[in-house]
Design a protein around this motif. Structure first.
Motif, PDB file in Angstrom:
ATOM      1  N   ALA A  37      60.299  66.271  66.028  1.00 50.83           N
ATOM      2  CA  ALA A  37      60.538  65.581  67.303  1.00 50.83           C
ATOM      3  C   ALA A  37      60.038  64.137  67.229  1.00 50.83           C
ATOM      4  CB  ALA A  37      59.847  66.335  68.430  1.00 50.83           C
ATOM      5  N   GLN A  38      60.079  63.583  65.986  1.00 51.32           N
ATOM      6  CA  GLN A  38      59.732  62.171  65.754  1.00 51.32           C
ATOM      7  C   GLN A  38      58.272  61.843  66.060  1.00 51.32           C
ATOM      8  OE1 GLN A  38      61.865  59.827  64.280  1.00 51.32           O
ATOM      9  NE2 GLN A  38      62.950  61.730  63.886  1.00 51.32           N
ATOM     10  N   SER A  39      57.383  62.812  65.841  1.00 52.14           N
ATOM     11  CA  SER A  39      55.964  62.562  66.073  1.00 52.14           C
ATOM     12  C   SER A  39      55.156  63.193  64.939  1.00 52.14           C
ATOM     13  CB  SER A  39      55.529  63.152  67.426  1.00 52.14           C
ATOM     14  OG  SER A  39      54.142  62.955  67.627  1.00 52.14           O
ATOM     15  N   PRO A  40      54.758  62.402  63.933  1.00 43.98           N
ATOM     16  CA  PRO A  40      54.009  62.968  62.803  1.00 43.98           C
ATOM     17  C   PRO A  40      52.726  63.661  63.237  1.00 43.98           C
ATOM     18  CG  PRO A  40      54.624  60.680  62.370  1.00 43.98           C
ATOM     19  CD  PRO A  40      54.945  60.948  63.801  1.00 43.98           C
ATOM     20  N   VAL A  41      51.993  63.023  64.162  1.00 43.76           N
ATOM     21  CA  VAL A  41      50.770  63.604  64.730  1.00 43.76           C
ATOM     22  C   VAL A  41      50.678  63.150  66.177  1.00 43.76           C
ATOM     23  CG1 VAL A  41      49.481  63.668  62.552  1.00 43.76           C
ATOM     24  CG2 VAL A  41      49.368  61.633  63.998  1.00 43.76           C
ATOM     25  N   LEU A  86      66.062  72.666  61.409  1.00 42.24           N
ATOM     26  CA  LEU A  86      65.132  71.537  61.456  1.00 42.24           C
ATOM     27  C   LEU A  86      65.616  70.408  60.547  1.00 42.24           C
ATOM     28  CD1 LEU A  86      61.852  73.642  61.229  1.00 42.24           C
ATOM     29  CD2 LEU A  86      62.658  72.393  63.243  1.00 42.24           C
ATOM     30  N   PRO A  87      65.478  69.162  60.982  1.00 39.54           N
ATOM     31  CA  PRO A  87      65.931  68.030  60.161  1.00 39.54           C
ATOM     32  C   PRO A  87      65.021  67.861  58.946  1.00 39.54           C
ATOM     33  CG  PRO A  87      64.716  67.222  62.062  1.00 39.54           C
ATOM     34  CD  PRO A  87      64.844  68.709  62.238  1.00 39.54           C
ATOM     35  N   MET A  88      65.615  67.715  57.765  1.00 48.40           N
ATOM     36  CA  MET A  88      64.813  67.608  56.541  1.00 48.40           C
ATOM     37  C   MET A  88      65.048  66.286  55.815  1.00 48.40           C
ATOM     38  SD  MET A  88      63.119  70.424  56.666  1.00 48.40           S
ATOM     39  CE  MET A  88      62.421  70.751  55.077  1.00 48.40           C
ATOM     40  N   GLU A  89      65.395  65.236  56.572  1.00 48.76           N
ATOM     41  CA  GLU A  89      65.525  63.930  55.941  1.00 48.76           C
ATOM     42  C   GLU A  89      64.153  63.435  55.496  1.00 48.76           C
ATOM     43  OE1 GLU A  89      66.513  64.495  59.099  1.00 48.76           O
ATOM     44  OE2 GLU A  89      68.486  63.622  59.529  1.00 48.76           O
ATOM     45  N   VAL A  90      64.152  62.602  54.471  1.00 48.51           N
ATOM     46  CA  VAL A  90      62.904  61.970  54.034  1.00 48.51           C
ATOM     47  C   VAL A  90      62.536  60.886  55.036  1.00 48.51           C
ATOM     48  CG1 VAL A  90      61.793  60.602  52.228  1.00 48.51           C
ATOM     49  CG2 VAL A  90      63.370  62.451  51.608  1.00 48.51           C
ATOM     50  N   GLN A  91      61.309  60.948  55.523  1.00 46.30           N
ATOM     51  CA  GLN A  91      60.802  59.966  56.477  1.00 46.30           C
ATOM     52  C   GLN A  91      59.775  59.064  55.793  1.00 46.30           C
ATOM     53  OE1 GLN A  91      61.850  59.460  59.507  1.00 46.30           O
ATOM     54  NE2 GLN A  91      62.036  61.310  60.735  1.00 46.30           N
ATOM     55  N   LYS A  92      59.681  57.833  56.266  1.00 50.02           N
ATOM     56  CA  LYS A  92      58.638  56.918  55.805  1.00 50.02           C
ATOM     57  C   LYS A  92      57.619  56.786  56.937  1.00 50.02           C
ATOM     58  CE  LYS A  92      61.702  54.253  52.762  1.00 50.02           C
ATOM     59  NZ  LYS A  92      63.073  54.550  53.191  1.00 50.02           N
ATOM     60  N   VAL A  93      56.401  57.217  56.671  1.00 48.59           N
ATOM     61  CA  VAL A  93      55.328  57.207  57.662  1.00 48.59           C
ATOM     62  C   VAL A  93      54.528  55.919  57.525  1.00 48.59           C
ATOM     63  CG1 VAL A  93      53.295  58.421  58.532  1.00 48.59           C
ATOM     64  CG2 VAL A  93      55.164  59.711  57.475  1.00 48.59           C
ATOM     65  N   MET A 126      58.785  55.069  60.389  1.00 48.06           N
ATOM     66  CA  MET A 126      59.389  53.751  60.294  1.00 48.06           C
ATOM     67  C   MET A 126      60.774  53.747  60.925  1.00 48.06           C
ATOM     68  SD  MET A 126      59.773  51.428  56.827  1.00 48.06           S
ATOM     69  CE  MET A 126      58.002  51.269  56.609  1.00 48.06           C
ATOM     70  N   ASP A 127      61.513  54.832  60.717  1.00 46.10           N
ATOM     71  CA  ASP A 127      62.857  54.971  61.287  1.00 46.10           C
ATOM     72  C   ASP A 127      62.804  56.006  62.402  1.00 46.10           C
ATOM     73  OD1 ASP A 127      65.502  55.210  61.916  1.00 46.10           O
ATOM     74  OD2 ASP A 127      66.165  55.869  59.936  1.00 46.10           O
ATOM     75  N   GLN A 128      62.938  55.566  63.638  1.00 46.08           N
ATOM     76  CA  GLN A 128      62.876  56.465  64.786  1.00 46.08           C
ATOM     77  C   GLN A 128      64.231  57.057  65.151  1.00 46.08           C
ATOM     78  OE1 GLN A 128      60.228  57.552  66.577  1.00 46.08           O
ATOM     79  NE2 GLN A 128      58.784  56.486  65.240  1.00 46.08           N
ATOM     80  N   ALA A 129      65.257  56.727  64.373  1.00 48.39           N
ATOM     81  CA  ALA A 129      66.617  57.157  64.726  1.00 48.39           C
ATOM     82  C   ALA A 129      67.052  58.416  63.986  1.00 48.39           C
ATOM     83  CB  ALA A 129      67.606  56.028  64.445  1.00 48.39           C
ATOM     84  N   LYS A 130      66.126  59.092  63.315  1.00 48.81           N
ATOM     85  CA  LYS A 130      66.479  60.294  62.568  1.00 48.81           C
ATOM     86  C   LYS A 130      66.900  61.412  63.523  1.00 48.81           C
ATOM     87  CE  LYS A 130      65.376  58.874  58.343  1.00 48.81           C
ATOM     88  NZ  LYS A 130      66.264  58.887  57.188  1.00 48.81           N
ATOM     89  N   SER A 131      67.695  62.364  62.995  1.00 54.77           N
ATOM     90  CA  SER A 131      68.207  63.449  63.826  1.00 54.77           C
ATOM     91  C   SER A 131      67.104  64.409  64.223  1.00 54.77           C
ATOM     92  CB  SER A 131      69.293  64.214  63.064  1.00 54.77           C
ATOM     93  OG  SER A 131      68.784  64.724  61.846  1.00 54.77           O
ATOM     94  N   SER A 132      67.339  65.127  65.312  1.00 50.35           N
ATOM     95  CA  SER A 132      66.368  66.079  65.821  1.00 50.35           C
ATOM     96  C   SER A 132      66.806  67.494  65.446  1.00 50.35           C
ATOM     97  CB  SER A 132      66.244  65.934  67.337  1.00 50.35           C
ATOM     98  OG  SER A 132      65.212  66.752  67.826  1.00 50.35           O
ATOM     99  N   PHE A 133      66.070  68.497  65.924  1.00 49.28           N
ATOM    100  CA  PHE A 133      66.378  69.883  65.587  1.00 49.28           C
ATOM    101  C   PHE A 133      67.572  70.398  66.403  1.00 49.28           C
ATOM    102  CE2 PHE A 133      63.751  70.214  69.320  1.00 49.28           C
ATOM    103  CZ  PHE A 133      64.231  71.319  69.991  1.00 49.28           C
ATOM    104  N   LYS A 134      68.168  71.493  65.906  1.00 49.48           N
ATOM    105  CA  LYS A 134      69.236  72.188  66.616  1.00 49.48           C
ATOM    106  C   LYS A 134      68.835  73.650  66.765  1.00 49.48           C
ATOM    107  CE  LYS A 134      72.884  69.209  64.730  1.00 49.48           C
ATOM    108  NZ  LYS A 134      74.098  69.152  63.877  1.00 49.48           N
ATOM    109  N   LEU A 135      69.260  74.257  67.883  1.00 56.29           N
ATOM    110  CA  LEU A 135      68.947  75.658  68.141  1.00 56.29           C
ATOM    111  C   LEU A 135      70.236  76.357  68.572  1.00 56.29           C
ATOM    112  CD1 LEU A 135      66.429  77.506  68.124  1.00 56.29           C
ATOM    113  CD2 LEU A 135      66.198  77.074  70.575  1.00 56.29           C
ATOM    114  N   LEU A 136      70.654  77.357  67.790  1.00 57.28           N
ATOM    115  CA  LEU A 136      71.890  78.092  68.068  1.00 57.28           C
ATOM    116  C   LEU A 136      71.564  79.541  68.401  1.00 57.28           C
ATOM    117  CD1 LEU A 136      74.156  76.844  65.122  1.00 57.28           C
ATOM    118  CD2 LEU A 136      74.035  75.935  67.446  1.00 57.28           C
TER     119      LEU A 136
END
Length: 411
Positions: A94-98, A147-154, A106-116
């Motif tokens: 949910a775009q919150s490391p801690v 859950l989104p598994m893109e590589v994030q830069k913290v 660094m990139d806040q535009a990454k995709s979020s989770f999906k629930l089906l």
């Protein structure tokens, strides 16, 4: 970071008993219940039975987490019943490391989770970090969390000075690091990676008991002899999960990767000392290279870089020695002592000598000037030039403490 490796065994074998206690506790970490609220806290392949007030429920999880973000949960209530399934949504999804502002992406535009739910978008409410699906459940209902598994830069808060101009890689719940064994010349402190660099990932079944690696294009930096010019060379950079480091011996390692030149630490130009062979009275040979790695500490108690120490020895005479590949003319020694007072066990030595090898014998140098013995600075000794193939520091440890060396320069 550079002088650690995994120990095969510890005299106090607490890990064995802790693992024995931990394994029976796992179900209580994965699932929880309160009346008709069923909580899924952790994601792993398993089957569990949970008794709710309304009915007994069998849950079956199937997942490749943490390498894969897809978690399939089959819900089999003993009888069709109404209850709430609470699925924990990790903060990183949910775009919150801690919590708080210590770390951000660094990139806040990454995709979020999906629930089906049974193949269609689930209706849920977010309550205290959980996606809550409250409904009448029947046998065979399927819930899929993706859950989104893109590589994030913290990046760290700007008040964390050591991390300014740097980022750390994170993929899913796992933070990554660079380790010497995977990168050019066994070095990582000299690596820079552009903040916009694109990453790729690959699952390596044969490495470190199965890991997902990250690869990215980076730049290795180094200095030339007698020049301020910085040489930059493009290179492939490999990152491994942080939990897996130090399993292949001691080596260079970093979590925070520079993306600005001002934060980079170029590989220093070679010197007489850095090209020499080190030997010592030290019992641990892994620490020998520390005194010639050209990483200069912030002060005598700085542990950000490797250092040599004789602890727990005290009140003894110890030595370190440089052997040169060929005769060198030297006239200056500079020593930066390790001193972790007031609480640690190392202090600056009572005294030290510089000796050179001549005709198979160790001869004290003829001192021209001596800056003395002090912590938090280099201690320089200038002496009459000698032509020799080896130089030795003879160190007298304090009566009640030990001593150590961050760096030993020779000119």
């Amino acid at each position: 970071m550079h002088q650690h490796q995994r120990s095969a065994w510890f005299a106090c074998a607490c890990c064995i008993s802790n693992m024995t206690r931990f394994l029976p506790s796992v179900p209580g970490y994965v699932y929880a219940q309160n009346n008709n609220d069923l909580y899924v806290n952790l994601f792993m392949s398993n089957t569990a039975e949970v008794n709710l007030k309304a009915t007994k429920v069998t849950l079956t999880q199937t997942t490749g987490y943490p390498w894969n973000g897809k978690v399939e949960i089959i819900i089999n209530p003993e009888k069709s019943s109404t209850f709430a399934l609470n699925i924990r949504i990790p903060g990183w999804a949910a775009q919150s490391p801690v919590p708080g502002d210590l770390y951000t992406y660094m990139d806040q535009a990454k995709s979020s989770f999906k629930l089906l739910l049974n193949g269609k978008p689930a209706v849920y409410k977010m309550i205290k970090g959980y996606a809550v699906v409250a409904r009448q459940w029947k046998k065979g209902d399927q819930l899929i969390l993706d859950l989104p598994m893109e590589v994030q830069k913290v990046i760290a808060n700007a008040k964390v000075k050591d991390d300014v101009g740097r980022f750390a890689f994170q993929r899913g719940p796992i933070v990554y690091c660079l380790e010497g064994q995977d990168n050019k010349d066994g070095l990582v402190q000299n690596i820079m990676v552009d903040k916009d660099a694109k990453t790729t990932t690959a699952f390596n079944k044969e490495k470190l008991n199965e890991i997902q690696e990250i690869s990215v294009e980076g730049t290795g930096t180094k200095r030339q002899v007698n020049s301020d010019e910085l040489i930059q060379v493009k290179q492939k950079v490999t990152a491994i999960p942080y939990y897996a480091w130090a399993n292949r011996g001691s080596s260079d390692m970093t979590v925070w990767i520079p993306y600005e030149a001002s934060s980079a630490r170029p590989q220093p130009a070679p010197t007489i000392a850095s090209l020499s062979k080190v030997s010592s009275s030290l019992d641990n040979p892994r620490l020998l290279g520390a005194i010639k790695d050209q990483f200069e500490p912030a002060d005598s108690k700085d542990t950000n870089y490797p250092y040599l120490h004789w602890w727990p020895k005290k009140n003894t005479t110890e030595y370190v020695q440089y052997d040169f590949s060929e005769n060198q003319t030297v006239s200056e020694s500079g020593v930066y002592w390790y001193d972790d007072g007031p609480w640690g066990g190392c202090r600056i030595p009572l005294s030290y000598k510089v000796l050179y090898l001549k005709d198979g014998a160790w001869i004290p140098v003829e001192i021209l000037s001596d800056s003395g013995i002090a912590k938090d600075q280099f201690n320089f000794l200038k002496f009459k030039p000698v032509n020799t193939k080896a130089l030795k520091l003879e160190v007298q440890l304090p009566i009640e403490q030990s001593s150590g060396i961050h760096e030993w320069k020779v000119k």
